[in-house]
Design a protein around this motif. Sequence first.
Motif, mmCIF file in Angstrom:
data_model
loop_
_atom_site.group_PDB
_atom_site.id
_atom_site.type_symbol
_atom_site.label_atom_id
_atom_site.label_comp_id
_atom_site.label_asym_id
_atom_site.label_seq_id
_atom_site.Cartn_x
_atom_site.Cartn_y
_atom_site.Cartn_z
ATOM 1 N N TYR A 231 33.283 35.266 73.021
ATOM 2 C CA TYR A 231 34.648 34.816 73.256
ATOM 3 C C TYR A 231 35.301 34.385 71.944
ATOM 4 O O TYR A 231 34.708 33.639 71.170
ATOM 5 N N ARG B 145 41.491 37.797 75.383
ATOM 6 C CA ARG B 145 40.749 36.989 76.343
ATOM 7 C C ARG B 145 40.045 35.855 75.608
ATOM 8 O O ARG B 145 39.340 36.074 74.631
ATOM 9 N N GLU C 59 38.847 31.257 84.732
ATOM 10 C CA GLU C 59 39.131 32.648 84.412
ATOM 11 C C GLU C 59 38.171 33.532 85.181
ATOM 12 O O GLU C 59 36.967 33.317 85.181
ATOM 13 N N ARG D 124 36.649 36.968 85.218
ATOM 14 C CA ARG D 124 36.483 38.061 84.268
ATOM 15 C C ARG D 124 36.504 39.392 85.007
ATOM 16 O O ARG D 124 35.956 39.509 86.112
#
Length: 621
Positions: free
Chosen positions: A275, A361, A369, A371
């Motif tokens: 991330y 993202r 969130e 995914r």
Amino acid sequence: MARVVKKRQADPKVVQFVWSAIEVIRNQKQIANMDRISKYLSRVYGMHPKETARQLVLAVKDGLVVETLTVGCKGSKAGVEQEGYWLPGDEMEWEAESHDWYCFECHLPGEVMECDGCFRVYHVRCLSEEHRPRDSSAHWQCVICRGSKRKSLSKHEITTYLQFIVGRMKERAVDLNKKGKDTKQVMYRRLIHTQMEVENVQENINEGKYKNFEEFKADAQLIVHNTAILFGGHSDQTEIARMLYNDTCHELNELLLCKNCFYLSNARPDNWFCYPCTPTHELVWARMKGFGYWPAKVMQREGTQVDVRFFGYQHQRAWIPSDNIQPITVNAQQLQVKRSSGWKKACEELEMHQRFLAEGRTWKGQGSEERPEERLVDEAESSISSTSNEQLKINQEPKGKKSRRNPPPEPKEEEPEPEMEAVSSSQEIPTAVPHQPERLSVSTQTRKTGPSSSSSSSSSSGSSSGPRMQHRGTQTLNEGSCQNMCHDKYTKIFNDVKEVMKAENKRETERLVKEATEKIRAEMEDEKRQAVQKAVASGQAEMERKCKQVKEKCKEELMEEMKKMVNQHKQLISQTKKKQWCYNCEEEAMYHCCWNTSYCSIKCQQEHWHADHKRTCRRKR
């Protein structure tokens, strides 16, 4: 107002020595006078009597020791008043003070400056030039109070981050204060102004009392301060507390360096290293000495050194010279990298990070969130379960109710045919295809042949050969792309599961091998110790037996030698008695004169005759 005050003068460590000496002497039913206290401290702690007397006087001035006059009750001191010392008890009035008694920097007494914002005090010599007060009439605040005014994150974020740090503090504080102390004891409160332990820090975090990280850091430093007062500045306990404080400062520096990296490295969600952070880290190829280039993130730069964190299994960090750093845009073939399995996995993480970066993202927290990969996995699993359920219904349907004209083909799981894939995809993803009269006619015809349900009729019509060919002829381009997408997703899911199972199997194998190795090593050490003990015992027994034999043999030889010498002595005495000896020189005599006088030569006879024997000789003339 900044002014220098004199709080206490006695060393807190020496005060505790004096307390222990008084307690031991009083337990022996004796008066704790200066002489006994000095002897005890000299014998146990190696203190000089002059230093003991000086510290005892200072402790009396500070109110930590009470000086009294006690009348002796035994011995030569019976009925005589003596100076003694007692411990301050609960009956003494103890005023609660607003500030600490010892310097927060060096933990020693003396003339200190009181902070106007908190309870801390400092020696003037312990303060740096920039933090010393410029005017004695102005208000003065310590370094911690100045730093606590800085703006920080929200209270929820601070609590979340500090929970990770205090968890590691608990693990490292196991060896701290093993010596043991009762915080409710009266003597403890005589030295410690503000109690602070790791448990208190945990309570403050749970109650949300910390407004910024400086307050948390100050409490960690307060633990060091209290430990140094109780156990001394150079004790093992204080060293452990300092290590705990240094580790806490390191954790806070890592948190200030990058909040996202700190949270993700502690929370450890799936693909946490992929991330992007805010702001994003620079991606580079980094090479350590003795290794090849490896994909990494740049954490910080200091001069010619770059702090990087590598992609891969363990996500290790290292300081790399800037000469061993290449941009990520450089082709991997130009770097001549050995493409091992670890390097390939690191590159996969790099590709996922770049894809997340391109999609924008970022990690937004637990459950914030959804995914797309997880959503596709859930859809794929639901489609697999629906297909398997429909196939199970077809297999469990009675033979009498199935259509005779359209018998279902035998399923082949190892080599699925494209027609079967088309049927399953049509059941999973229904696509509105206009003008399909042939499919409708087959469905109607199936309903006429048997009283089965709509699901079984559609399954039987889908599994027959005629409609299957018609369905493939009317299949659209969207259905084909959907098939390819599902196939790719299934393959990726299976590969991920396979990699996870391999990793778990590897970890379990390593754990079992480690446990077996430790067990075997422990058994070997035990057997080795037993064998050594047995060998030592047998060696000692053999040595004792040999020594005993040698002693007995030496004793026998000694007795025999003594017997021989006694016999020889007797023979020599006998031979000596049988001979005559010169009265003058004590040599063996040849000439006899009278009953007890003989001579070896005429010369000896003449010398002895004229000297003495002439008057005593009894030989007849």
